[in-house]
Scaffold this motif. Sequence first.
Motif, PDB file in Angstrom:
ATOM      1  N   TYR A 142       6.707   6.469   7.255  1.00 57.23           N
ATOM      2  CA  TYR A 142       5.699   6.284   6.209  1.00 57.23           C
ATOM      3  C   TYR A 142       6.374   6.344   4.843  1.00 57.23           C
ATOM      4  O   TYR A 142       6.916   7.384   4.463  1.00 57.23           O
ATOM      5  CB  TYR A 142       4.648   7.384   6.340  1.00 57.23           C
ATOM      6  CG  TYR A 142       3.377   7.176   5.558  1.00 57.23           C
ATOM      7  CD1 TYR A 142       2.977   5.925   5.107  1.00 57.23           C
ATOM      8  CD2 TYR A 142       2.547   8.265   5.287  1.00 57.23           C
ATOM      9  CE1 TYR A 142       1.799   5.753   4.414  1.00 57.23           C
ATOM     10  CE2 TYR A 142       1.356   8.098   4.593  1.00 57.23           C
ATOM     11  CZ  TYR A 142       0.991   6.842   4.160  1.00 57.23           C
ATOM     12  OH  TYR A 142      -0.182   6.681   3.465  1.00 57.23           O
ATOM     13  N   ILE A 143       6.354   5.234   4.094  1.00 62.58           N
ATOM     14  CA  ILE A 143       7.043   5.219   2.804  1.00 62.58           C
ATOM     15  C   ILE A 143       6.142   4.692   1.695  1.00 62.58           C
ATOM     16  O   ILE A 143       5.175   3.975   1.925  1.00 62.58           O
ATOM     17  CB  ILE A 143       8.347   4.386   2.848  1.00 62.58           C
ATOM     18  CG1 ILE A 143       8.038   2.889   2.931  1.00 62.58           C
ATOM     19  CG2 ILE A 143       9.252   4.830   3.982  1.00 62.58           C
ATOM     20  CD1 ILE A 143       9.262   2.036   2.690  1.00 62.58           C
ATOM     21  N   LEU A 144       6.515   5.052   0.464  1.00 65.55           N
ATOM     22  CA  LEU A 144       5.865   4.534  -0.736  1.00 65.55           C
ATOM     23  C   LEU A 144       6.828   3.556  -1.399  1.00 65.55           C
ATOM     24  O   LEU A 144       7.986   3.900  -1.671  1.00 65.55           O
ATOM     25  CB  LEU A 144       5.538   5.670  -1.701  1.00 65.55           C
ATOM     26  CG  LEU A 144       5.011   5.269  -3.082  1.00 65.55           C
ATOM     27  CD1 LEU A 144       3.680   4.524  -2.973  1.00 65.55           C
ATOM     28  CD2 LEU A 144       4.851   6.491  -3.977  1.00 65.55           C
ATOM     29  N   LEU A 145       6.344   2.338  -1.667  1.00 64.20           N
ATOM     30  CA  LEU A 145       7.130   1.309  -2.339  1.00 64.20           C
ATOM     31  C   LEU A 145       6.489   1.028  -3.693  1.00 64.20           C
ATOM     32  O   LEU A 145       5.308   0.663  -3.759  1.00 64.20           O
ATOM     33  CB  LEU A 145       7.164   0.034  -1.490  1.00 64.20           C
ATOM     34  CG  LEU A 145       7.721  -1.237  -2.153  1.00 64.20           C
ATOM     35  CD1 LEU A 145       9.202  -1.064  -2.514  1.00 64.20           C
ATOM     36  CD2 LEU A 145       7.530  -2.446  -1.234  1.00 64.20           C
ATOM     37  N   ALA A 146       7.237   1.208  -4.769  1.00 63.97           N
ATOM     38  CA  ALA A 146       6.744   0.921  -6.117  1.00 63.97           C
ATOM     39  C   ALA A 146       7.585  -0.220  -6.699  1.00 63.97           C
ATOM     40  O   ALA A 146       8.782  -0.051  -6.957  1.00 63.97           O
ATOM     41  CB  ALA A 146       6.840   2.158  -7.004  1.00 63.97           C
ATOM     42  N   GLU A 147       6.961  -1.360  -6.881  1.00 65.09           N
ATOM     43  CA  GLU A 147       7.660  -2.568  -7.355  1.00 65.09           C
ATOM     44  C   GLU A 147       6.672  -3.415  -8.154  1.00 65.09           C
ATOM     45  O   GLU A 147       5.611  -3.780  -7.645  1.00 65.09           O
ATOM     46  CB  GLU A 147       8.198  -3.350  -6.158  1.00 65.09           C
ATOM     47  CG  GLU A 147       8.715  -4.735  -6.463  1.00 65.09           C
ATOM     48  CD  GLU A 147       9.823  -4.733  -7.503  1.00 65.09           C
ATOM     49  OE1 GLU A 147       9.594  -5.292  -8.602  1.00 65.09           O
ATOM     50  OE2 GLU A 147      10.904  -4.169  -7.229  1.00 65.09           O
ATOM     51  N   ASP A 148       7.014  -3.706  -9.423  1.00 70.34           N
ATOM     52  CA  ASP A 148       6.046  -4.419 -10.266  1.00 70.34           C
ATOM     53  C   ASP A 148       6.147  -5.941 -10.156  1.00 70.34           C
ATOM     54  O   ASP A 148       5.289  -6.651 -10.687  1.00 70.34           O
ATOM     55  CB  ASP A 148       6.168  -3.976 -11.727  1.00 70.34           C
ATOM     56  CG  ASP A 148       7.439  -4.473 -12.395  1.00 70.34           C
ATOM     57  OD1 ASP A 148       8.461  -4.609 -11.701  1.00 70.34           O
ATOM     58  OD2 ASP A 148       7.400  -4.731 -13.612  1.00 70.34           O
ATOM     59  N   GLU A 149       7.170  -6.452  -9.484  1.00 69.70           N
ATOM     60  CA  GLU A 149       7.216  -7.892  -9.225  1.00 69.70           C
ATOM     61  C   GLU A 149       6.381  -8.158  -7.973  1.00 69.70           C
ATOM     62  O   GLU A 149       6.795  -7.832  -6.855  1.00 69.70           O
ATOM     63  CB  GLU A 149       8.658  -8.351  -8.999  1.00 69.70           C
ATOM     64  CG  GLU A 149       9.550  -8.223 -10.231  1.00 69.70           C
ATOM     65  CD  GLU A 149      10.962  -8.714  -9.950  1.00 69.70           C
ATOM     66  OE1 GLU A 149      11.103  -9.767  -9.278  1.00 69.70           O
ATOM     67  OE2 GLU A 149      11.911  -8.029 -10.365  1.00 69.70           O
ATOM     68  N   ALA A 150       5.191  -8.731  -8.169  1.00 72.41           N
ATOM     69  CA  ALA A 150       4.214  -8.850  -7.079  1.00 72.41           C
ATOM     70  C   ALA A 150       4.782  -9.552  -5.850  1.00 72.41           C
ATOM     71  O   ALA A 150       4.617  -9.082  -4.720  1.00 72.41           O
ATOM     72  CB  ALA A 150       2.969  -9.578  -7.576  1.00 72.41           C
ATOM     73  N   ALA A 151       5.450 -10.697  -6.061  1.00 71.43           N
ATOM     74  CA  ALA A 151       5.962 -11.471  -4.925  1.00 71.43           C
ATOM     75  C   ALA A 151       7.020 -10.678  -4.156  1.00 71.43           C
ATOM     76  O   ALA A 151       6.986 -10.606  -2.920  1.00 71.43           O
ATOM     77  CB  ALA A 151       6.531 -12.796  -5.405  1.00 71.43           C
ATOM     78  N   LEU A 152       7.960 -10.081  -4.894  1.00 72.37           N
ATOM     79  CA  LEU A 152       9.015  -9.300  -4.242  1.00 72.37           C
ATOM     80  C   LEU A 152       8.423  -8.097  -3.516  1.00 72.37           C
ATOM     81  O   LEU A 152       8.800  -7.805  -2.374  1.00 72.37           O
ATOM     82  CB  LEU A 152      10.042  -8.836  -5.274  1.00 72.37           C
ATOM     83  CG  LEU A 152      11.151  -7.919  -4.751  1.00 72.37           C
ATOM     84  CD1 LEU A 152      11.957  -8.615  -3.663  1.00 72.37           C
ATOM     85  CD2 LEU A 152      12.062  -7.459  -5.889  1.00 72.37           C
ATOM     86  N   GLY A 153       7.495  -7.407  -4.169  1.00 67.45           N
ATOM     87  CA  GLY A 153       6.880  -6.247  -3.548  1.00 67.45           C
ATOM     88  C   GLY A 153       6.218  -6.588  -2.230  1.00 67.45           C
ATOM     89  O   GLY A 153       6.364  -5.872  -1.237  1.00 67.45           O
ATOM     90  N   GLY A 184       4.318   2.962 -12.300  1.00 65.37           N
ATOM     91  CA  GLY A 184       4.774   4.326 -12.044  1.00 65.37           C
ATOM     92  C   GLY A 184       3.672   5.366 -11.994  1.00 65.37           C
ATOM     93  O   GLY A 184       3.779   6.351 -11.261  1.00 65.37           O
ATOM     94  N   GLU A 185       2.612   5.164 -12.756  1.00 65.16           N
ATOM     95  CA  GLU A 185       1.525   6.146 -12.759  1.00 65.16           C
ATOM     96  C   GLU A 185       0.805   6.162 -11.413  1.00 65.16           C
ATOM     97  O   GLU A 185       0.490   7.218 -10.874  1.00 65.16           O
ATOM     98  CB  GLU A 185       0.544   5.857 -13.895  1.00 65.16           C
ATOM     99  CG  GLU A 185       1.107   6.212 -15.270  1.00 65.16           C
ATOM    100  CD  GLU A 185       0.076   6.060 -16.369  1.00 65.16           C
ATOM    101  OE1 GLU A 185      -1.070   5.649 -16.076  1.00 65.16           O
ATOM    102  OE2 GLU A 185       0.420   6.343 -17.531  1.00 65.16           O
ATOM    103  N   ARG A 186       0.536   4.970 -10.868  1.00 68.88           N
ATOM    104  CA  ARG A 186      -0.118   4.903  -9.550  1.00 68.88           C
ATOM    105  C   ARG A 186       0.808   5.473  -8.475  1.00 68.88           C
ATOM    106  O   ARG A 186       0.355   6.131  -7.537  1.00 68.88           O
ATOM    107  CB  ARG A 186      -0.484   3.465  -9.216  1.00 68.88           C
ATOM    108  CG  ARG A 186      -1.633   2.905 -10.045  1.00 68.88           C
ATOM    109  CD  ARG A 186      -1.948   1.480  -9.640  1.00 68.88           C
ATOM    110  NE  ARG A 186      -2.389   1.407  -8.252  1.00 68.88           N
ATOM    111  CZ  ARG A 186      -2.302   0.310  -7.504  1.00 68.88           C
ATOM    112  NH1 ARG A 186      -1.742  -0.796  -8.001  1.00 68.88           N
ATOM    113  NH2 ARG A 186      -2.743   0.304  -6.277  1.00 68.88           N
ATOM    114  N   ALA A 187       2.104   5.230  -8.626  1.00 69.63           N
ATOM    115  CA  ALA A 187       3.068   5.768  -7.655  1.00 69.63           C
ATOM    116  C   ALA A 187       3.027   7.295  -7.652  1.00 69.63           C
ATOM    117  O   ALA A 187       3.030   7.926  -6.593  1.00 69.63           O
ATOM    118  CB  ALA A 187       4.478   5.275  -7.979  1.00 69.63           C
ATOM    119  N   LEU A 188       2.970   7.903  -8.840  1.00 74.90           N
ATOM    120  CA  LEU A 188       2.939   9.360  -8.921  1.00 74.90           C
ATOM    121  C   LEU A 188       1.662   9.916  -8.301  1.00 74.90           C
ATOM    122  O   LEU A 188       1.702  10.912  -7.568  1.00 74.90           O
ATOM    123  CB  LEU A 188       3.053   9.816 -10.381  1.00 74.90           C
ATOM    124  CG  LEU A 188       3.074  11.338 -10.595  1.00 74.90           C
ATOM    125  CD1 LEU A 188       4.266  11.964  -9.893  1.00 74.90           C
ATOM    126  CD2 LEU A 188       3.086  11.668 -12.079  1.00 74.90           C
TER     127      LEU A 188
END
Length: 227
Positions: free
Chosen positions: A6-17, A37-41
């Motif tokens: 179970y992992i959290l991925l934070a990436e702002d490039e929509a396609a790459l994410g 970053g705020e949603r990730a936290l």
Amino acid sequence: MPEKTYILLAEDEAALGQIVKESLETRDFIVDLVDDGERALRLFQEKNYEALVLDVMMPKKDGFTLVKEIRQEDDSIPIIFLTAKSQTNDVVEGFSIGGNDYLKKPFSMEELIVRIHNLVQRKQLQKSSDIITVGGYLFNFPKQTLQFEDDELVLLTHREAHLLFHLIKNKNQVLDRSLILNKLWNSDDFFAARSMDVFISKLRKKLAKDESIQIINVRGYGYKLTY
């Protein structure tokens, strides 16, 4: 079936994410994807992840700032940075603030998967020494769980787990209120103190099956755990 990670991925490039998320999910990962970053936290504080994969350049809160805050709550969860930056000082900063690994874009999905597995497995090797006996409970600090005898596991939030860990380290002694507020809440103001009182109440309820365990409020000083 293989156990999923179970992992959290934070990436702002929509396609790459989306590509990374879908690729990982075909390889026995469960992935929560966010783009700032705020949603990730917020998600990190709400859920129990086994690893974090974080972009450095994100809106609202960049990856370096995010990890500084995460490391105040959890000093052991594996963290991998994804970034287009290639300067040496960026790599050094990433490791110095608590990152465990660093991948430069563009990267191979196979390499990312291997690095995540290596970090997660390394942490799991410490599993047996991470379980603490608290009265009739078994407390697994890294996994943030409590178990009373043969009952089901009870999940703790990050702050609950860290608060309990510090109470245990100071068993039969007063845990200084201001010290722990500044460490876990980054503030000892009225609102942080009220929040801490709520977390103490939650811990009392989760430890209630063993009547020998008490978290005592030492007025004006802090809290003391006895059992």
